[in-house]
Design a protein around this motif. Structure first.
Motif, PDB file in Angstrom:
ATOM      1  N   PRO A 223      11.856  -1.280  -9.257  1.00  0.00           N
ATOM      2  CA  PRO A 223      13.149  -1.310  -8.577  1.00  0.00           C
ATOM      3  C   PRO A 223      13.088  -0.504  -7.285  1.00  0.00           C
ATOM      4  CG  PRO A 223      13.394  -0.694 -10.886  1.00  0.00           C
ATOM      5  CD  PRO A 223      11.939  -0.635 -10.571  1.00  0.00           C
ATOM      6  N   ALA A 224      13.927  -0.877  -6.326  1.00  0.00           N
ATOM      7  CA  ALA A 224      14.015  -0.114  -5.087  1.00  0.00           C
ATOM      8  C   ALA A 224      14.782   1.180  -5.316  1.00  0.00           C
ATOM      9  CB  ALA A 224      14.699  -0.958  -4.009  1.00  0.00           C
ATOM     10  N   GLY A 225      14.603   2.117  -4.399  1.00  0.00           N
ATOM     11  CA  GLY A 225      15.385   3.337  -4.453  1.00  0.00           C
ATOM     12  C   GLY A 225      14.664   4.481  -5.137  1.00  0.00           C
ATOM     13  N   ALA A 226      15.426   5.533  -5.395  1.00  0.00           N
ATOM     14  CA  ALA A 226      14.851   6.753  -5.969  1.00  0.00           C
ATOM     15  C   ALA A 226      15.590   7.201  -7.221  1.00  0.00           C
ATOM     16  CB  ALA A 226      14.870   7.873  -4.932  1.00  0.00           C
ATOM     17  N   GLY A 227      16.268   6.273  -7.893  1.00  0.00           N
ATOM     18  CA  GLY A 227      17.013   6.620  -9.097  1.00  0.00           C
ATOM     19  C   GLY A 227      16.158   6.581 -10.347  1.00  0.00           C
ATOM     20  N   PRO A 228      16.777   6.824 -11.505  1.00  0.00           N
ATOM     21  CA  PRO A 228      16.041   6.841 -12.772  1.00  0.00           C
ATOM     22  C   PRO A 228      15.334   5.522 -13.077  1.00  0.00           C
ATOM     23  CG  PRO A 228      18.206   7.828 -13.043  1.00  0.00           C
ATOM     24  CD  PRO A 228      18.183   7.226 -11.672  1.00  0.00           C
ATOM     25  N   ASP A 229      15.951   4.386 -12.724  1.00  0.00           N
ATOM     26  CA  ASP A 229      15.322   3.087 -12.992  1.00  0.00           C
ATOM     27  C   ASP A 229      14.010   2.950 -12.232  1.00  0.00           C
ATOM     28  OD1 ASP A 229      17.324   2.398 -14.680  1.00  0.00           O
ATOM     29  OD2 ASP A 229      18.263   0.925 -13.372  1.00  0.00           O
ATOM     30  N   ALA A 230      13.974   3.485 -11.008  1.00  0.00           N
ATOM     31  CA  ALA A 230      12.745   3.427 -10.212  1.00  0.00           C
ATOM     32  C   ALA A 230      11.721   4.441 -10.710  1.00  0.00           C
ATOM     33  CB  ALA A 230      13.064   3.670  -8.742  1.00  0.00           C
ATOM     34  N   ALA A 231      12.205   5.569 -11.218  1.00  0.00           N
ATOM     35  CA  ALA A 231      11.286   6.631 -11.651  1.00  0.00           C
ATOM     36  C   ALA A 231      10.505   6.244 -12.895  1.00  0.00           C
ATOM     37  CB  ALA A 231      12.075   7.920 -11.909  1.00  0.00           C
ATOM     38  N   THR A 232      11.112   5.483 -13.799  1.00  0.00           N
ATOM     39  CA  THR A 232      10.453   5.178 -15.074  1.00  0.00           C
ATOM     40  C   THR A 232       9.125   4.466 -14.904  1.00  0.00           C
ATOM     41  OG1 THR A 232      12.564   5.141 -16.241  1.00  0.00           O
ATOM     42  CG2 THR A 232      10.715   4.023 -17.301  1.00  0.00           C
ATOM     43  N   PRO A 233       9.039   3.342 -14.178  1.00  0.00           N
ATOM     44  CA  PRO A 233       7.723   2.702 -14.024  1.00  0.00           C
ATOM     45  C   PRO A 233       6.733   3.548 -13.239  1.00  0.00           C
ATOM     46  CG  PRO A 233       9.379   1.582 -12.686  1.00  0.00           C
ATOM     47  CD  PRO A 233      10.105   2.528 -13.574  1.00  0.00           C
ATOM     48  N   LEU A 234       7.225   4.369 -12.313  1.00  0.00           N
ATOM     49  CA  LEU A 234       6.317   5.259 -11.586  1.00  0.00           C
ATOM     50  C   LEU A 234       5.693   6.284 -12.523  1.00  0.00           C
ATOM     51  CD1 LEU A 234       8.288   6.008  -8.279  1.00  0.00           C
ATOM     52  CD2 LEU A 234       6.537   4.280  -8.686  1.00  0.00           C
ATOM     53  N   ARG A 235       6.488   6.770 -13.463  1.00  0.00           N
ATOM     54  CA  ARG A 235       5.998   7.764 -14.420  1.00  0.00           C
ATOM     55  C   ARG A 235       4.957   7.176 -15.365  1.00  0.00           C
ATOM     56  NH1 ARG A 235      10.591   9.819 -15.490  1.00  0.00           N
ATOM     57  NH2 ARG A 235      11.198   8.335 -17.103  1.00  0.00           N
ATOM     58  N   VAL A 236       5.133   5.918 -15.744  1.00  0.00           N
ATOM     59  CA  VAL A 236       4.222   5.284 -16.695  1.00  0.00           C
ATOM     60  C   VAL A 236       2.928   4.817 -16.022  1.00  0.00           C
ATOM     61  CG1 VAL A 236       3.970   3.316 -18.268  1.00  0.00           C
ATOM     62  CG2 VAL A 236       6.117   4.589 -18.198  1.00  0.00           C
ATOM     63  N   ALA A 237       3.001   4.473 -14.747  1.00  0.00           N
ATOM     64  CA  ALA A 237       1.862   3.870 -14.044  1.00  0.00           C
ATOM     65  C   ALA A 237       0.719   4.854 -13.839  1.00  0.00           C
ATOM     66  CB  ALA A 237       2.323   3.322 -12.695  1.00  0.00           C
ATOM     67  N   ASP A 238      -0.470   4.284 -13.637  1.00  0.00           N
ATOM     68  CA  ASP A 238      -1.651   5.088 -13.322  1.00  0.00           C
ATOM     69  C   ASP A 238      -1.741   5.407 -11.837  1.00  0.00           C
ATOM     70  OD1 ASP A 238      -2.805   4.990 -16.026  1.00  0.00           O
ATOM     71  OD2 ASP A 238      -3.040   2.859 -15.603  1.00  0.00           O
ATOM     72  N   GLY A 239      -1.125   4.575 -11.018  1.00  0.00           N
ATOM     73  CA  GLY A 239      -1.152   4.772  -9.579  1.00  0.00           C
ATOM     74  C   GLY A 239      -0.061   3.950  -8.928  1.00  0.00           C
ATOM     75  N   VAL A 240       0.275   4.296  -7.691  1.00  0.00           N
ATOM     76  CA  VAL A 240       1.378   3.656  -6.985  1.00  0.00           C
ATOM     77  C   VAL A 240       0.907   3.166  -5.618  1.00  0.00           C
ATOM     78  CG1 VAL A 240       3.699   3.956  -6.050  1.00  0.00           C
ATOM     79  CG2 VAL A 240       3.020   5.183  -8.120  1.00  0.00           C
ATOM     80  N   VAL A 241       1.334   1.957  -5.275  1.00  0.00           N
ATOM     81  CA  VAL A 241       1.190   1.437  -3.915  1.00  0.00           C
ATOM     82  C   VAL A 241       2.598   1.322  -3.344  1.00  0.00           C
ATOM     83  CG1 VAL A 241       0.570  -0.571  -2.506  1.00  0.00           C
ATOM     84  CG2 VAL A 241      -0.969   0.207  -4.323  1.00  0.00           C
ATOM     85  N   VAL A 242       2.827   1.963  -2.203  1.00  0.00           N
ATOM     86  CA  VAL A 242       4.131   1.944  -1.558  1.00  0.00           C
ATOM     87  C   VAL A 242       4.142   0.836  -0.503  1.00  0.00           C
ATOM     88  CG1 VAL A 242       5.780   3.261  -0.175  1.00  0.00           C
ATOM     89  CG2 VAL A 242       4.462   4.403  -1.973  1.00  0.00           C
ATOM     90  N   VAL A 243       5.202   0.024  -0.534  1.00  0.00           N
ATOM     91  CA  VAL A 243       5.318  -1.123   0.369  1.00  0.00           C
ATOM     92  C   VAL A 243       6.474  -0.892   1.330  1.00  0.00           C
ATOM     93  CG1 VAL A 243       5.648  -3.620   0.512  1.00  0.00           C
ATOM     94  CG2 VAL A 243       4.439  -2.633  -1.445  1.00  0.00           C
ATOM     95  N   THR A 244       6.238  -1.158   2.616  1.00  0.00           N
ATOM     96  CA  THR A 244       7.297  -0.955   3.601  1.00  0.00           C
ATOM     97  C   THR A 244       7.082  -1.821   4.831  1.00  0.00           C
ATOM     98  OG1 THR A 244       8.419   0.699   5.007  1.00  0.00           O
ATOM     99  CG2 THR A 244       6.056   0.985   4.654  1.00  0.00           C
TER     100      THR A 244
END
Length: 205
Positions: free
Chosen positions: A105-126
């Protein structure tokens, strides 16, 4: 599990999720983690069935074969799940043997934080616009605060990205994706861009 994240809706996260899924060596599972505004299934051309979000049967009942890429399976976002069940859902997917890319999900709320917390790494798209770049930097900072490394950033709708993008996000530019006519993912220039990005991601591991 690789999270595809961005601060703004419309930044190219879903396109990048499917573009990377097709460029990665299969089998690959593309997952939609946006419960409120899911669109991965729409872009992939598959149905979104409601299986109640049951974490004990989360994978096979809802996985769809991508209609044009037999190496990619698509898992639409669940509905009717609370936050705890949703995190368990993602954790069960992370245990799957397939390479997994997650449209966050977009943004910086709890819904966005959950998959970031579970993932091994993040790619940021902009894309290259000031509000999106500021939000991308916030997303990268949130991932780091959650303990998930930011592998790099993908800059969409452009062929060239200034070095300042990497400085702002605090991660290397993995590649750019040119603006093309729809359907974007069928365009050879876009497919080639995502193959280059996959090569750069592999080089970071």
């Amino acid at each position: 599990m690789l999270a595809i994240a961005g601060g703004k809706g419309g930044s190219g996260k879903t396109t990048t999720t499917l573009g990377l899924a097709s460029a990665l060596d299969g089998p690959v599972l593309a997952v939609d983690a946006d419960r409120d505004m899911p669109n991965l299934h729409t872009m992939a051309g598959v149905e979104r069935r409601d299986d109640g979000g049951a974490s004990d049967a989360v994978l096979e009942p809802t996985v769809h074969q991508h209609p044009t890429d037999q190496t990619v399976s698509v898992l639409p976002a669940p509905s009717g799940t609370d936050d705890e069940a949703f995190e368990e859902w993602l954790e069960s997917i992370a245990a799957d043997d397939r390479t997994t890319v997650v449209d966050c999900p977009a943004g910086a709320g709890p819904d966005a934080a959950t998959p970031l917390r579970v993932a091994d790494g993040v790619v940021v798209v902009t894309p290259l616009c000031a509000p999106a770049l500021r939000d991308a930097a916030k997303t990268a900072a949130m991932a780091r605060a959650l303990g998930t490394p930011v592998i790099g950033c993908v800059v969409t709708r452009t062929r060239v990205a200034p070095d300042a993008v990497a400085e702002l996000v605090g991660a290397p530019i993995l590649g750019t994706v040119p603006e093309e006519t729809s359907p974007v993912l069928t365009q050879p220039t876009v497919q080639a861009a995502y193959r280059r990005i996959v090569d750069n991601i592999s080089g970071k591991k």
